[in-house]
Write an enzyme that holds these catalytic residues in place. Structure first.
Site, PDB file in Angstrom:
ATOM      1  N   ARG A   1       0.843  -1.197   0.000  1.00 53.03           N
ATOM      2  CA  ARG A   1       0.000   0.000   0.000  1.00 53.03           C
ATOM      3  C   ARG A   1       0.882   1.252   0.000  1.00 53.03           C
ATOM      4  O   ARG A   1       0.572   2.237  -0.679  1.00 53.03           O
ATOM      5  CB  ARG A   1      -0.930   0.002   1.211  1.00 53.03           C
ATOM      6  CG  ARG A   1      -2.011  -1.059   1.158  1.00 53.03           C
ATOM      7  CD  ARG A   1      -2.983  -0.940   2.304  1.00 53.03           C
ATOM      8  NE  ARG A   1      -3.829   0.249   2.177  1.00 53.03           N
ATOM      9  CZ  ARG A   1      -4.651   0.669   3.137  1.00 53.03           C
ATOM     10  NH1 ARG A   1      -4.713   0.022   4.300  1.00 53.03           N
ATOM     11  NH2 ARG A   1      -5.396   1.749   2.950  1.00 53.03           N
TER      12      ARG A   1
ATOM     13  N   CYS B   1      -1.121   5.781   9.214  1.00 54.11           N
ATOM     14  CA  CYS B   1      -1.475   4.497   8.594  1.00 54.11           C
ATOM     15  C   CYS B   1      -2.610   4.774   7.623  1.00 54.11           C
ATOM     16  O   CYS B   1      -2.575   5.770   6.903  1.00 54.11           O
ATOM     17  CB  CYS B   1      -1.851   3.471   9.661  1.00 54.11           C
ATOM     18  SG  CYS B   1      -3.247   3.976  10.699  1.00 54.11           S
TER      19      CYS B   1
END
Length: 281
Positions: free
Chosen positions: A178, A236
């Site tokens: 990611r 995050c």
């Protein structure tokens, strides 16, 4: 104070003269289109005796919006949830989840950020607990007196996170793919904040889900650039797993700021820059 507690230490504390308040924060990230995880049902199926369930999505975060998928909770809502669970300023608190540690770390961070002096996370979560579990009756503790006052831990907004990526060390706690922008199952676009360093949360723990020893964590973060008094921040996807990384940094003795909005806020604004690939820049 060590921010984590082992299962054996917790068992002893629960038998002691000043047992901690126990909070069960069962939660799991679900991808779009999947049925949401039912944390309360998991709690009711078996929890550590005396633990009170707290809903991460409703009590540890506000509704999703321009500030991200898990923005800071309304302090009145959070405070009421903590008092309902029996949290008081002069009584220790232990939080746990199903074992991943992310949700428990979010609760720990909020308690510490709002001034609670004695909050810890059960290392390894419910999977590490070897004692009995209870299904009923659901505990109804006496009302606590905790009143949250924010500011005890450092907090970043989007502008602050972007600046820290240039002037200090901003860690990206998501999975490497990611960070690199190879996949993005949830947010508008893949990639990372320019200048941020990839530091997946999964590398903070061993195969049993427990945190690595403090020395190993310190060595890991030093290798990533957390040295010589450099300011450190973490983000995050939505400010949950990043709290786990802030907790790991605390175990290592390294203070760190949390960017709660995280990638879900950053990437929602097309005017903000996005980097892809393994290079921070």
């Amino acid at each position: 104070m060590n921010p984590i507690i082992s299962a054996s230490e917790l068992a002893s504390a629960l038998e002691g003269p000043r047992p901690p308040v126990l909070l069960d924060i069962r939660w799991q990230l679900t991808a779009p289109g999947e049925p949401p995880f039912d944390g309360r049902a998991a709690y009711e199926a078996g929890h550590i005796p005396g633990a009170v369930f707290v809903d991460l999505d409703r009590e540890l975060a506000s509704a999703p919006g321009e500030k991200g998928r898990h923005p800071l909770p309304d302090l009145e809502v959070f405070g009421a949830a903590m008092r309902r669970a029996g949290v008081s300023a002069n009584r220790p608190v232990v939080v746990y989840d199903g074992g991943l540690g992310w949700a428990a770390a979010r609760a720990w961070w909020l308690l510490r950020w709002t001034g609670h002096p004695d909050a810890r996370v059960l290392d390894g979560g419910l999977a590490a607990w070897e004692g009995p579990l209870r299904t009923a009756p659901v505990p109804e503790p006496a009302e606590g007196d905790f009143s949250p006052v924010p500011g005890a831990l450092p907090l970043l907004d989007a502008d602050g996170a972007g600046e820290l990526a240039r002037s200090g060390l901003l860690l990206d706690a998501r999975a490497g793919e990611r960070y690199r922008g190879e996949v993005e199952p949830i947010d508008r676009v893949g990639g990372h904040i320019p200048g941020a360093v990839s530091a997946p949360t999964t590398e903070n723990t061993g195969p049993d889900g427990r945190f690595l020893p403090a020395g190993e964590l310190a060595a890991r973060f030093k290798a990533l650039g957390a040295a010589d008094g450099r300011q450190v921040g973490v983000y995050c996807g939505s400010g949950v797993s990043a709290a786990h990384e802030v907790l790991a940094l605390a175990i290592a003795g390294i203070p760190a700021a949390l960017y709660v909005g995280s990638w879900s806020e950053w990437s929602s604004d097309p005017s903000r820059p996005v980097a892809v690939g393994p290079d921070p820049q």
